[in-house]
Design a protein around this motif. Structure first.
Motif, PDB file in Angstrom:
ATOM      1  N   LEU A  21     -11.309 -13.215  -2.493  1.00 31.75           N
ATOM      2  CA  LEU A  21     -11.700 -11.904  -3.013  1.00 31.75           C
ATOM      3  C   LEU A  21     -11.462 -10.833  -1.950  1.00 31.75           C
ATOM      4  N   ALA A  22     -11.889 -11.166  -0.723  1.00 29.20           N
ATOM      5  CA  ALA A  22     -11.750 -10.187   0.361  1.00 29.20           C
ATOM      6  C   ALA A  22     -10.284  -9.880   0.614  1.00 29.20           C
ATOM      7  N   LEU A  23      -9.458 -10.932   0.575  1.00 25.90           N
ATOM      8  CA  LEU A  23      -8.024 -10.690   0.799  1.00 25.90           C
ATOM      9  C   LEU A  23      -7.462  -9.770  -0.280  1.00 25.90           C
ATOM     10  N   ALA A  24      -7.927 -10.014  -1.510  1.00 27.35           N
ATOM     11  CA  ALA A  24      -7.434  -9.174  -2.604  1.00 27.35           C
ATOM     12  C   ALA A  24      -7.867  -7.728  -2.398  1.00 27.35           C
ATOM     13  N   LEU A  25      -9.155  -7.551  -2.069  1.00 23.64           N
ATOM     14  CA  LEU A  25      -9.658  -6.195  -1.873  1.00 23.64           C
ATOM     15  C   LEU A  25      -8.918  -5.506  -0.736  1.00 23.64           C
ATOM     16  N   LEU A  26      -8.708  -6.263   0.344  1.00 20.94           N
ATOM     17  CA  LEU A  26      -8.025  -5.668   1.506  1.00 20.94           C
ATOM     18  C   LEU A  26      -6.600  -5.283   1.151  1.00 20.94           C
ATOM     19  N   SER A  27      -5.929  -6.154   0.397  1.00 22.63           N
ATOM     20  CA  SER A  27      -4.547  -5.825   0.032  1.00 22.63           C
ATOM     21  C   SER A  27      -4.516  -4.555  -0.800  1.00 22.63           C
ATOM     22  N   LEU A  28      -5.474  -4.474  -1.728  1.00 22.42           N
ATOM     23  CA  LEU A  28      -5.547  -3.286  -2.578  1.00 22.42           C
ATOM     24  C   LEU A  28      -5.756  -2.040  -1.726  1.00 22.42           C
ATOM     25  N   SER A  29      -6.706  -2.133  -0.801  1.00 22.38           N
ATOM     26  CA  SER A  29      -6.991  -0.940  -0.002  1.00 22.38           C
ATOM     27  C   SER A  29      -5.808  -0.617   0.907  1.00 22.38           C
ATOM     28  N   PHE A  30      -5.091  -1.665   1.326  1.00 18.70           N
ATOM     29  CA  PHE A  30      -3.887  -1.426   2.121  1.00 18.70           C
ATOM     30  C   PHE A  30      -2.885  -0.595   1.322  1.00 18.70           C
ATOM     31  N   LEU A  31      -2.673  -1.018   0.071  1.00 17.13           N
ATOM     32  CA  LEU A  31      -1.703  -0.303  -0.757  1.00 17.13           C
ATOM     33  C   LEU A  31      -2.140   1.142  -0.986  1.00 17.13           C
ATOM     34  N   VAL A  32      -3.418   1.304  -1.282  1.00 14.90           N
ATOM     35  CA  VAL A  32      -3.917   2.652  -1.570  1.00 14.90           C
ATOM     36  C   VAL A  32      -3.749   3.546  -0.346  1.00 14.90           C
ATOM     37  N   THR A  33      -4.038   2.954   0.830  1.00 12.03           N
ATOM     38  CA  THR A  33      -3.899   3.755   2.043  1.00 12.03           C
ATOM     39  C   THR A  33      -2.450   4.119   2.305  1.00 12.03           C
ATOM     40  N   VAL A  34      -1.574   3.156   2.068  1.00 15.21           N
ATOM     41  CA  VAL A  34      -0.146   3.458   2.264  1.00 15.21           C
ATOM     42  C   VAL A  34       0.267   4.608   1.355  1.00 15.21           C
ATOM     43  N   LEU A  35      -0.285   4.612   0.159  1.00 14.08           N
ATOM     44  CA  LEU A  35       0.018   5.703  -0.761  1.00 14.08           C
ATOM     45  C   LEU A  35      -0.379   7.042  -0.148  1.00 14.08           C
ATOM     46  N   ARG A  36      -1.539   7.066   0.471  1.00 13.92           N
ATOM     47  CA  ARG A  36      -1.988   8.310   1.086  1.00 13.92           C
ATOM     48  C   ARG A  36      -1.066   8.695   2.248  1.00 13.92           C
ATOM     49  N   VAL A  37      -0.682   7.690   3.034  1.00 12.15           N
ATOM     50  CA  VAL A  37       0.196   8.001   4.172  1.00 12.15           C
ATOM     51  C   VAL A  37       1.514   8.578   3.677  1.00 12.15           C
ATOM     52  N   VAL A  38       2.009   8.019   2.592  1.00  9.56           N
ATOM     53  CA  VAL A  38       3.286   8.504   2.082  1.00  9.56           C
ATOM     54  C   VAL A  38       3.128   9.893   1.497  1.00  9.56           C
ATOM     55  N   ARG A  39       2.026  10.105   0.790  1.00  7.42           N
ATOM     56  CA  ARG A  39       1.849  11.372   0.102  1.00  7.42           C
ATOM     57  C   ARG A  39       1.572  12.521   1.046  1.00  7.42           C
ATOM     58  N   GLY A  40       0.896  12.252   2.138  1.00  4.86           N
ATOM     59  CA  GLY A  40       0.544  13.355   3.036  1.00  4.86           C
ATOM     60  C   GLY A  40      -0.669  14.096   2.517  1.00  4.86           C
ATOM     61  N   PRO A  41      -0.621  15.348   2.218  1.00  2.73           N
ATOM     62  CA  PRO A  41       0.531  16.233   2.396  1.00  2.73           C
ATOM     63  C   PRO A  41       0.635  16.806   3.813  1.00  2.73           C
ATOM     64  N   THR A  42      -0.439  16.771   4.588  1.00  2.00           N
ATOM     65  CA  THR A  42      -0.340  17.341   5.934  1.00  2.00           C
ATOM     66  C   THR A  42      -0.313  16.218   6.953  1.00  2.00           C
ATOM     67  N   LEU A  43       0.063  16.578   8.159  1.00  2.00           N
ATOM     68  CA  LEU A  43       0.137  15.573   9.221  1.00  2.00           C
ATOM     69  C   LEU A  43      -1.219  14.911   9.492  1.00  2.00           C
ATOM     70  N   PRO A  44      -2.315  15.672   9.618  1.00  2.00           N
ATOM     71  CA  PRO A  44      -3.594  14.999   9.864  1.00  2.00           C
ATOM     72  C   PRO A  44      -3.960  14.010   8.775  1.00  2.00           C
ATOM     73  N   ASP A  45      -3.572  14.296   7.531  1.00  2.00           N
ATOM     74  CA  ASP A  45      -3.851  13.327   6.473  1.00  2.00           C
ATOM     75  C   ASP A  45      -3.182  12.009   6.769  1.00  2.00           C
ATOM     76  N   ARG A  46      -1.939  12.099   7.194  1.00  2.00           N
ATOM     77  CA  ARG A  46      -1.209  10.867   7.486  1.00  2.00           C
ATOM     78  C   ARG A  46      -1.833  10.137   8.669  1.00  2.00           C
ATOM     79  N   ILE A  47      -2.284  10.913   9.645  1.00  2.00           N
ATOM     80  CA  ILE A  47      -2.893  10.262  10.812  1.00  2.00           C
ATOM     81  C   ILE A  47      -4.141   9.505  10.399  1.00  2.00           C
ATOM     82  N   VAL A  48      -4.957  10.143   9.555  1.00  2.00           N
ATOM     83  CA  VAL A  48      -6.158   9.454   9.087  1.00  2.00           C
ATOM     84  C   VAL A  48      -5.772   8.189   8.339  1.00  2.00           C
TER      85      VAL A  48
END
Lengths: 125, 524, 116, 139, 117, 157
Positions: free
Chosen positions: E14-41
């Motif tokens: 379960l934890a692996l699944a949750l972590l993978s999901l959160s990994f994907l969601v975070t990658v989405l944020r990194v890709v989307r931006g929109p500003t540099l600090p967003d990507r850093i976070v």
């Protein structure tokens, strides 16, 4: 596994070469970093990927009894990483200096060493 | 996870059992001594007075050791030492054959001489910045490349001397230098990375990195393995390093920017390492593939030597002229590789030795001309013959040497190469070599004519005599030290010819090389 | 007996920890702008991975591993607020504005000076 | 980054990281770790110190010039290869010895010294680059 | 395999699944931006997720070698964030328009080169 | 400070006497030593030591409580279909003035979700805090003053 990695390696090479063809020096540098990683993965794949135990001889034993992973690619990649890291550190400093001194990161405009429109050498003797 | 066919590794069997004689340490001395010296100089970086002395001592010691090594290799055959007692393919082997030892001797000799010249060229700031440390480390890298028997280790040494050369290149941090260094660094990084890719593929194919082992196994894999690809990629990587057409424009963009002694070392040593690596991979590892590629190599050689020297004709800066002459020389060396006959390879090797000496000397000559005339530009210097007759005499000798005219060292290798190409029926190659020689005479002869003979420049430049040399005599002495061996090769060529022939024979027939790494009846 | 407690405790902790990580990343995606996103990420995320490290410390039988995992957790607790603070300060000083829905801004304007 | 919060914690973080780097260096024998990664961690520790408190305190704290440290490391590594000269085995062969120090038996090997040398090379060169950049940035 | 072990196994997956999901969601944020600090976070968050992975895999396989990797990762992540914060502060916001970085070809006006270093 | 040292020395003595130099044994010795010091608290003047220890522990407990509670709040906020956000920055007047205490307070504020310390003013009189819910800054200020700041002052003065 090899197939997947081979595809990934190809992707990395494509991205790296695309970036290296840019005229902005920082993009070229990023391309070089990706290039280096692609190479490391190439070596890793070339060393035959197997799910084995690390090649460490247990304490008190004289030899390893089970099948072990090939240690050589790891050693090679480690060496390559160390070298490309130091290389990259140097290049980063150099690019930064170039940006400061030359006021541009566009390689087309970096013509201090080879100025355009140089006069031809004297022809008479 | 007990897979079928589990094998166990016996560590005892992977070790070399016998003791190593003290004399065998000669193999690594030309590499280890400069490294130690470089490290020592970094530690005493504030004592700039001792730098030059220490560097000279270490370089001279490594020159002596490589000369002894050469003598021993000539009399007793290749010498091998395996690091850490691990047998190949795990252990890294250093093995000196005639080719490697010859190149190492020439390289350390040139470096020693350049260290003396640097006394004049490098001030206290440069020393504190670490000029001599970088110099020593670069020599270590070059020597390591010449003496290693492991292709991945060759890559490591390439990187060692490339990184050190960066340090030398930006010494002084002028804008021009940073501009040149950026191009040099990026191109060299790409070249070494291609080298690394190829090595990865090579490892995937052969499962070993030891060059002797590869040469042994290549026979069995010729039908199935992608050897052709590997050989072509090596040609690309080392061609880039050696500044072969069309990947050579980084050289004239960067070699004229650093201090003149650095330019001299670069012009003399670095491209020759590329040539050495090409010889080693093409002749020892992939002779059959080289046969297929020979036409391509031949055209590359012709293009390199002709375009290089044509480039030289269009320049007015002495240093850039010499840069293009260096490229042209690379073309001449490649022609021997394209032929692949014993005579051709002998010519290439001898030409490489000649080029190490003469290109360094040419750059140093440019430095002395700058000192005498106040400028590197042909527009602005004139009449040096009157004021500096000795310099003019040496310049004349060097022009003759670089163009391949008697009685200097350039003559014999060119004669051999021309003869070899005619023997192989490659008239175009022979004529290209001759044409490039004539053009070299014109290009360098013009330097001589304009800077030395011409009485008076149209536009004289303000002489900036602020930084006068310590003593001009030392500079002339250094130049003479480089010209004397060049004359020796020219007028008394037999021993050098024999040496080069032995090197070429060892390269083409790797049996003795293999025997040294894998003694019959022993090893893995 | 102690095994069973260890297993249950570790299981609960990793679920909690990964749940926090997921919530943090959802927050990172859903919250409207940088400053509010930072709340989710640099804290709930840190808490999540920290809890999972504690789970590892609970689960393992080796003291050295447990102490190392705990040391890692403590280290996070030390560094996470500092990096969050630095990033927020830098972003504010660089002039990234607050979200338009913000209700309050008492920060003096002179600290927008990049050198402050 | 002139902020009280960072400046008060950074020195302690630095010492913690240096400690950790030595730990990583020493465990590099049969577990992941070693001179290179340890050196990198130590260099990043100095970088943090430099960002928080300025370059001059770092230089004072290091006492030797970073390039001097790198030279020392290179020297140590190279010399550790020469130890095997005395034993009549090839360059860089690992030589092990056991030293009895105050009743505690300490296993020393040339490999360890090689690794320590690598550590110093990495610390020295990376720190000198980082400090040079930082100085330039601050001017 | 008793009940507690079964629970742990389930929790790990379960934890692996949750972590993978959160990994994907975070990658989405990194890709989307929109500003540099967003990507850093986002990158900061990725480090946290990676550490979570290390811990869970340590429990799953018993290979705890990577715990030190987790510590080192935390260190490096911290350093990266600090460096990024510096970068954000020095650069200011003026070069970023609508989340798109303008390619940096404008010359520097305030830092003039010195002759030597 | 000396009391800490004495306690550590006692623990070391315990390790030496029992003859097993493990971490757990050392910690056990430390606790035993603390107990022994508690017996002589009036003579050794270690009363403050224990009071302080208690307060540090209570600060830590408060921190954990706040951490879990407000993590939960933020978690609920984030997964709600309609987010009700009223973010903002408020200035918090600092009573603590030592660098160490300011740092600790700022870090604790940052670590508890919902609040994030953005900056300290040059004169160190104000801490600027970004809050997810800034609808009532006065209440939040009061919470911090009565919570973390009071505990810090109690623990370290």
């Amino acid at each position: 596994m090899e197939t997947a990695l081979a595809g990934l390696v190809g992707l990395f090479y494509a991205v790296a070469i695309y970036l290296m063809l840019s005229k902005h020096i920082i993009r070229v540098l990023l391309g070089i970093v990706i290039f280096g990683n692609a190479v490391n993965m190439t070596i890793f794949t070339a060393g035959r990927i197997v799910r084995e135990v690390p090649p460490i001889i247990p304490a008190g034993a004289e030899r390893i009894e089970s099948v072990v992973a090939n240690p050589l690619p790891q050693a090679l990649i480690l060496t390559a990483i160390v070298i490309s890291f130091s290389f990259f550190a140097f290049l980063l400093v150099l690019a930064y200096r170039a940006y400061q001194e030359l006021g541009t990161d566009d390689t087309d405009e970096m013509r201090v060493a080879e100025p355009e429109g140089e006069s031809l050498p004297p022809l008479g003797y | 996870m007990a897979a079928p066919g589990a094998t166990s590794i016996d560590t005892a069997a992977a070790h070399i059992a016998g003791a190593t004689a003290l004399a065998d340490w000669l193999v690594i001395a030309p590499v280890a001594l400069p490294i130690l010296g470089g490290a020592l100089l970094l530690m005493v970086r504030h004592r700039t007075r001792v730098h030059a002395v220490l560097a000279f001592l270490f370089l001279f010691a490594s020159f002596l050791s490589s000369a002894f090594l050469l003598a021993r290799v000539v009399s007793e055959g290749p010498l091998v030492m395996t690091m850490g007692r691990w047998l190949p393919p795990f252990g890294i082997t250093f093995n000196a054959d005639v080719l490697g030892a010859t190149f190492a001797t020439a390289a350390t000799f040139v470096a020693t001489v350049a260290a003396v010249f640097a006394l004049r060229d490098i001030n206290v700031t440069g020393r504190r910045y670490g000029f001599y440390s970088f110099l020593l480390l670069m020599v270590a890298g070059v020597d390591g490349a010449f003496l290693t028997g492991d292709i991945f280790n060759l890559y490591v040494w390439f990187e060692v001397f490339v990184i050190s050369s960066f340090g030398l290149l930006v010494l002084g941090s002028e804008r021009r230098q940073i501009d040149g260094a950026t191009k040099y660094a990026v191109l060299n990084l790409v070249a070494t990375t291609v080298f690394l890719i190829t090595t990865g593929m090579l490892y995937g194919t052969f499962g070993t990195l030891n060059m002797a082992d590869i040469a042994r196994k290549a026979e069995g894999l010729r039908e199935t393995g992608p050897l052709m690809t590997i050989a072509t990629l090596y040609l690309l990587a080392f061609g880039m390093k050696a500044a072969a057409f069309p990947l050579n424009y980084w050289l004239p963009a960067s070699y004229h920017t650093p201090r003149i002694v650095t330019s001299a070392l670069f012009g003399g040593l670095l491209t020759k390492v590329g040539i050495y690596a090409l010889l080693r991979t093409m002749m020892t590892l992939f002779p059959v593939e080289r046969e297929v590629l020979s036409g391509l190599i031949g055209w590359i050689a012709v293009a390199t030597m002709l375009l290089g020297i044509l480039g030289a004709l269009a320049q007015s800066d002495v240093r850039r002229i010499i840069g293009f002459v260096v490229i042209s020389g690379i073309g001449v060396m490649l022609s021997g590789l394209a032929l692949g006959t014993p005579l051709g390879v002998t010519g290439t090797i001898l030409y490489a030795v000649h080029s190490i000496l003469v290109m360094t000397a040419l750059y140093l000559l440019a430095g002395l001309m700058h000192e005498a005339g106040g400028s590197y530009s042909l527009h602005e210097t004139a009449g040096l013959y009157r004021s500096h007759p000795l310099l003019a005499a040496m310049a004349l000798l060097l022009v003759l040497a670089a163009a391949g005219l008697p009685p200097l060292s350039g003559l014999w290798p060119k004669v051999m190469l021309v003869k070899a190409s005619i023997e192989s029926g490659a008239w175009w190659l022979a004529s290209a070599i001759l044409v490039s020689s004539i053009l070299t005479v014109i290009a360098l002869g013009r330097v001589f004519a304009l800077s030395f003979w011409r009485m008076d420049a149209g536009e004289t430049v303000e002489r900036t005599d602020a930084e006068r040399a310590i003593s001009p005599g030392a500079g002339y002495g250094v130049l003479a030290a480089l010209i004397v061996p060049a004359i020796a090769i020219g007028v008394y060529p037999e021993p050098f010819l024999r040496l080069a022939a032995a090197a070429a024979a060892g390269l083409a027939d790797p049996a003795s090389y293999l025997d040294a790494v894998f003694p019959p009846g022993g090893g893995s | 007996m102690i095994d069973i407690i260890q297993n249950y405790l570790a299981g609960i902790l990793i679920i909690v920890g990964s749940g926090f990580a997921l919530v943090a990343s959802i927050g990172l995606l859903r919250l409207p702008e940088f400053y509010t996103r930072m709340h989710a990420a640099s804290k709930a995320g840190t808490l999540g991975s920290g809890v999972m490290l504690i789970a590892l410390a609970v689960y393992t039988d080796e003291t050295t591993i447990a102490t190392r995992a705990l040391a890692g957790f403590v280290f996070f607790l030390l560094t996470a607020p500092i990096s969050a603070h630095l990033l927020a300060k830098a972003a504010y000083a660089a002039g990234y504005p607050l979200w338009e829905g913000s209700v309050h801004d008492e920060m003096p304007q002179q600290s927008r000076d990049p050198d402050a | 980054m002139r902020t009280v919060i960072f400046r008060t914690t950074a020195p302690y973080l630095t010492s913690l990281m240096v400690l950790f780097s030595v730990f990583v260096l020493l465990r590099g024998h049969n577990e992941p770790g070693g001179g290179f990664i340890g050196g990198l961690i130590a260099a990043s520790a100095f970088a943090i110190y430099g960002i928080a408190c300025g370059v001059a305190p770092v230089r004072r704290a290091l006492y030797f010039h970073p390039m001097g440290l790198a030279g020392f490391g290179l020297f140590l590594s190279a010399m550790s290869g020469f130890v095997s000269l005395a034993k009549g085995v090839p360059f860089l062969t690992g030589i092990w010895t056991s030293v009895n120090l105050f009743g505690v038996s300490l296993d020393l090997s040339t490999i360890l010294f090689f690794d320590i040398g690598v550590y110093f090379v990495v610390v020295g060169s990376i720190t000198s680059i980082a400090l040079a950049l930082e100085e330039r940035e601050r001017d | 395999m008793n009940a507690s072990e079964a629970f742990l196994t389930g929790a790990v997956y379960l934890a692996l699944a949750l972590l993978s999901l959160s990994f994907l969601v975070t990658v989405l944020r990194v890709v989307r931006g929109p500003t540099l600090p967003d990507r850093i976070v986002g990158l900061d968050m990725l480090v946290a997720v990676a550490i979570g992975f290390i811990a869970v895999i340590g429990i799953k396989t018993g290979v705890t070698l990577y715990v030190d990797v987790a510590i080192a990762l935390g260190l490096v992540g911290f350093l990266a964030t600090v460096a990024f914060a510096r970068f954000v502060m020095n650069r200011g916001r003026d070069r970023e328009v609508d989340g798109e970085l303008q390619s940096g070809s404008e010359p520097l006006e305030h830092r003039r080169p010195e002759a030597s270093s | 400070m000396t009391i800490y040292l004495i306690n550590i020395l006692l623990a070391l003595a315990w390790v030496a006497v029992t003859g097993s130099a493990t971490i757990s044994n050392f910690l056990f010795g430390f606790v035993l030593g603390a107990g022994a010091l508690y017996l002589i608290r009036e003579q050794a003047g270690s009363l403050g030591y224990f009071r302080r220890t208690r307060r540090v522990v209570s600060l830590f407990a408060l921190f954990l409580y706040e951490l879990v509670l407000s993590s939960w709040r933020v978690a609920v906020l984030v997964v709600q279909p309609r987010m009700d956000l009223k973010p903002g920055i408020f200035a918090y007047p600092l009573k603590v003035d030592r660098e160490f205490e300011i740092t600790l307070l700022a870090n604790l504020i940052t670590l508890t979700p919902g609040t994030l310390s953005v900056d300290v003013s040059e004169d160190r009189r104000f801490l600027y805090v970004h809050a997810l819910d800034c609808s009532d800054p006065d209440q939040t200020r009061l919470d911090i003053a009565n919570g973390f700041e009071r505990k810090i002052m109690e623990a370290f003065r």
